[in-house]
Write a protein that holds these residues in place. Structure first.
Motif, PDB file in Angstrom:
ATOM      1  N   ASN A  10       0.830  -1.214   0.000  1.00 56.53           N
ATOM      2  CA  ASN A  10       0.000   0.000   0.000  1.00 56.53           C
ATOM      3  C   ASN A  10       0.859   1.257   0.000  1.00 56.53           C
ATOM      4  OD1 ASN A  10      -2.322  -1.487   0.045  1.00 56.53           O
ATOM      5  ND2 ASN A  10      -2.677  -1.273   2.252  1.00 56.53           N
ATOM      6  N   LEU A  13       2.138   1.825  -3.460  1.00 57.31           N
ATOM      7  CA  LEU A  13       1.065   2.282  -4.327  1.00 57.31           C
ATOM      8  C   LEU A  13       0.844   3.787  -4.141  1.00 57.31           C
ATOM      9  CD1 LEU A  13      -1.271   1.749  -6.310  1.00 57.31           C
ATOM     10  CD2 LEU A  13      -2.720   1.310  -4.305  1.00 57.31           C
ATOM     11  N   GLY A  14       0.836   4.233  -2.877  1.00 58.69           N
ATOM     12  CA  GLY A  14       0.662   5.655  -2.630  1.00 58.69           C
ATOM     13  C   GLY A  14       1.764   6.478  -3.263  1.00 58.69           C
ATOM     14  N   LEU A  17       1.182   6.553  -7.087  1.00 58.49           N
ATOM     15  CA  LEU A  17       0.051   7.410  -7.457  1.00 58.49           C
ATOM     16  C   LEU A  17       0.395   8.891  -7.291  1.00 58.49           C
ATOM     17  CD1 LEU A  17      -2.924   5.432  -5.845  1.00 58.49           C
ATOM     18  CD2 LEU A  17      -2.269   5.501  -8.256  1.00 58.49           C
ATOM     19  N   LEU A  26      -3.191   5.685 -13.702  1.00 59.51           N
ATOM     20  CA  LEU A  26      -3.481   5.603 -12.275  1.00 59.51           C
ATOM     21  C   LEU A  26      -4.540   4.530 -12.000  1.00 59.51           C
ATOM     22  CD1 LEU A  26      -3.546   9.414 -11.366  1.00 59.51           C
ATOM     23  CD2 LEU A  26      -1.636   7.804 -11.202  1.00 59.51           C
ATOM     24  N   ALA A  27      -5.539   4.443 -12.888  1.00 58.86           N
ATOM     25  CA  ALA A  27      -6.592   3.435 -12.710  1.00 58.86           C
ATOM     26  C   ALA A  27      -6.019   2.027 -12.857  1.00 58.86           C
ATOM     27  CB  ALA A  27      -7.708   3.671 -13.735  1.00 58.86           C
ATOM     28  N   LYS A  30      -4.165   1.042  -9.642  1.00 56.72           N
ATOM     29  CA  LYS A  30      -5.084   0.652  -8.575  1.00 56.72           C
ATOM     30  C   LYS A  30      -5.678  -0.733  -8.844  1.00 56.72           C
ATOM     31  CE  LYS A  30      -6.455   5.413  -7.453  1.00 56.72           C
ATOM     32  NZ  LYS A  30      -7.586   6.380  -7.449  1.00 56.72           N
ATOM     33  N   HIS A  33      -3.059  -3.397  -8.297  1.00 56.09           N
ATOM     34  CA  HIS A  33      -2.842  -3.532  -6.858  1.00 56.09           C
ATOM     35  C   HIS A  33      -3.930  -4.411  -6.237  1.00 56.09           C
ATOM     36  CE1 HIS A  33      -1.479  -2.345  -2.855  1.00 56.09           C
ATOM     37  NE2 HIS A  33      -2.736  -2.091  -2.541  1.00 56.09           N
ATOM     38  N   GLU A  34      -5.163  -4.217  -6.659  1.00 55.73           N
ATOM     39  CA  GLU A  34      -6.276  -5.003  -6.131  1.00 55.73           C
ATOM     40  C   GLU A  34      -6.161  -6.469  -6.546  1.00 55.73           C
ATOM     41  OE1 GLU A  34      -9.781  -6.027  -4.154  1.00 55.73           O
ATOM     42  OE2 GLU A  34      -8.391  -4.330  -3.969  1.00 55.73           O
ATOM     43  N   ARG A  37      -3.579  -8.009  -4.393  1.00 50.71           N
ATOM     44  CA  ARG A  37      -4.067  -8.189  -3.017  1.00 50.71           C
ATOM     45  C   ARG A  37      -4.918  -9.448  -2.903  1.00 50.71           C
ATOM     46  NH1 ARG A  37      -8.422  -7.755  -0.244  1.00 50.71           N
ATOM     47  NH2 ARG A  37      -9.643  -7.062  -2.066  1.00 50.71           N
TER      48      ARG A  37
END
Length: 220
Positions: A10, A13-14, A17, A26-27, A30, A33-34, A37
Motif C-alpha cells: 500500500n 502504491l501511494g 500514485l 493511475l486506474a 489501482k 494492486h487489487e 491483493r
C-alpha cells in the motif's frame, strides 16, 4: 526499491500514485494492486509476471505482455512489492518415480527388496544401452556360424546357469511368486503376452520380457 515497500505494498502504491500522470495509468495501478491483493489473500506466493499478467488480462485491466515493456516499470515494481510481502514461493514436493509407487504396493518385504534390485539393474542396463546407441556403430554379422573368412575365429554360442547358482532357496521362491498369476492378480497386475507386467489401468509396470527373464533365471 524503497525500503517502505517491505512493510506493505500500500505504501508503494501511494508513492506511485503521487507521481501523477494520466488517469488511465493511475486506474491501472489501482486495479493491478487489487488483483495482487486478492491473489495474496488466496494464499498464493506466485507473483511472477506471467501469472499476474494472466490475471490482469482475464479481468481486462491490461494485456499480459504489457508488463514486459520498458514503460511498465511502475507496474513491475508494484508486483515485486507484493512478491516481497507474500514471501518466497513454496517449493513443490518432488513427485516419486512411478517404479517407487509400484514397489510400495508390494507388502512382502523380501519380494519388494528383490524387485527393487531388479529395477535398479534394469535402469542401469537401459542407461548403458542408450550410451552405446549414442556413441557406437554396431556391425551385425548375419553369416551363419562357421561361415567365416579363413583365419577368423569361430565363436560358438554358450549358455550358463550362473544366476541359478547365486540364488538362495528363499530368493528363488520369492522370484517365482513375484511372476505367478495369483500374486499378480492380488496386486492388480497381470502378465502381458510378451512377458511384460501391466497394471489395472493398462500401463506397463515392468518392460517386455520381464516375467520371461525371471523364469529363465529360475530355469523354469
Amino acid at each position: 526499491m524503497n525500503s517502505a515497500t517491505f512493510d506493505h505494498p500500500n505504501v508503494l502504491l501511494g508513492t506511485l500514485l503521487a507521481k501523477g500522470g494520466r488517469a488511465h495509468r493511475l486506474a491501472r495501478l489501482k486495479a493491478l494492486h487489487e488483483i495482487c491483493r486478492r491473489h495474496q489473500e488466496s494464499g498464493s506466493r506466485d507473483f511472477s509476471l506471467s501469472t499476474i499478467g494472466r490475471l490482469a488480462e482475464a479481468e481486462g485491466v491490461l494485456k499480459g505482455r504489457v508488463l514486459y515493456n520498458m514503460q511498465s516499470a511502475d507496474y513491475r515494481e508494484l508486483i515485486s512489492a507484493w512478491a516481497t510481502y507474500a514471501g518466497p514461493p513454496t517449493l513443490r514436493p518432488s513427485k516419486p518415480l512411478a517404479s517407487h509407487e509400484y514397489l510400495m504396493r508390494i507388502h512382502d518385504p523380501a519380494i519388494r527388496s528383490i524387485m527393487q534390485a531388479i529395477i535398479g539393474e534394469r535402469d542401469k542396463l537401459r542407461a548403458e544401452v542408450n550410451l552405446l546407441k549414442s556413441n557406437a556403430q554396431v556391425v551385425v554379422d548375419r553369416r551363419p556360424i562357421g561361415v567365416r573368412a579363413s583365419g577368423d575365429a569361430i565363436a560358438l554360442p554358450t549358455t550358463t546357469n550362473g544366476h541359478n547358482a547365486q540364488l538362495t532357496p528363499s530368493e528363488r521362491e520369492a522370484l517365482g511368486k513375484a511372476v505367478s498369476a495369483d500374486y499378480l492378480e492380488r496386486h492388480g497386475l497381470h502378465e502381458g503376452s510378451h512377458g511384460e507386467i501391466v497394471n489395472e489401468h493398462g500401463r506397463t509396470v515392468f518392460d517386455v520380457g520381464f516375467a520371461r527373464a525371471i523364469r529363465k533365471i529360475l530355469g523354469a
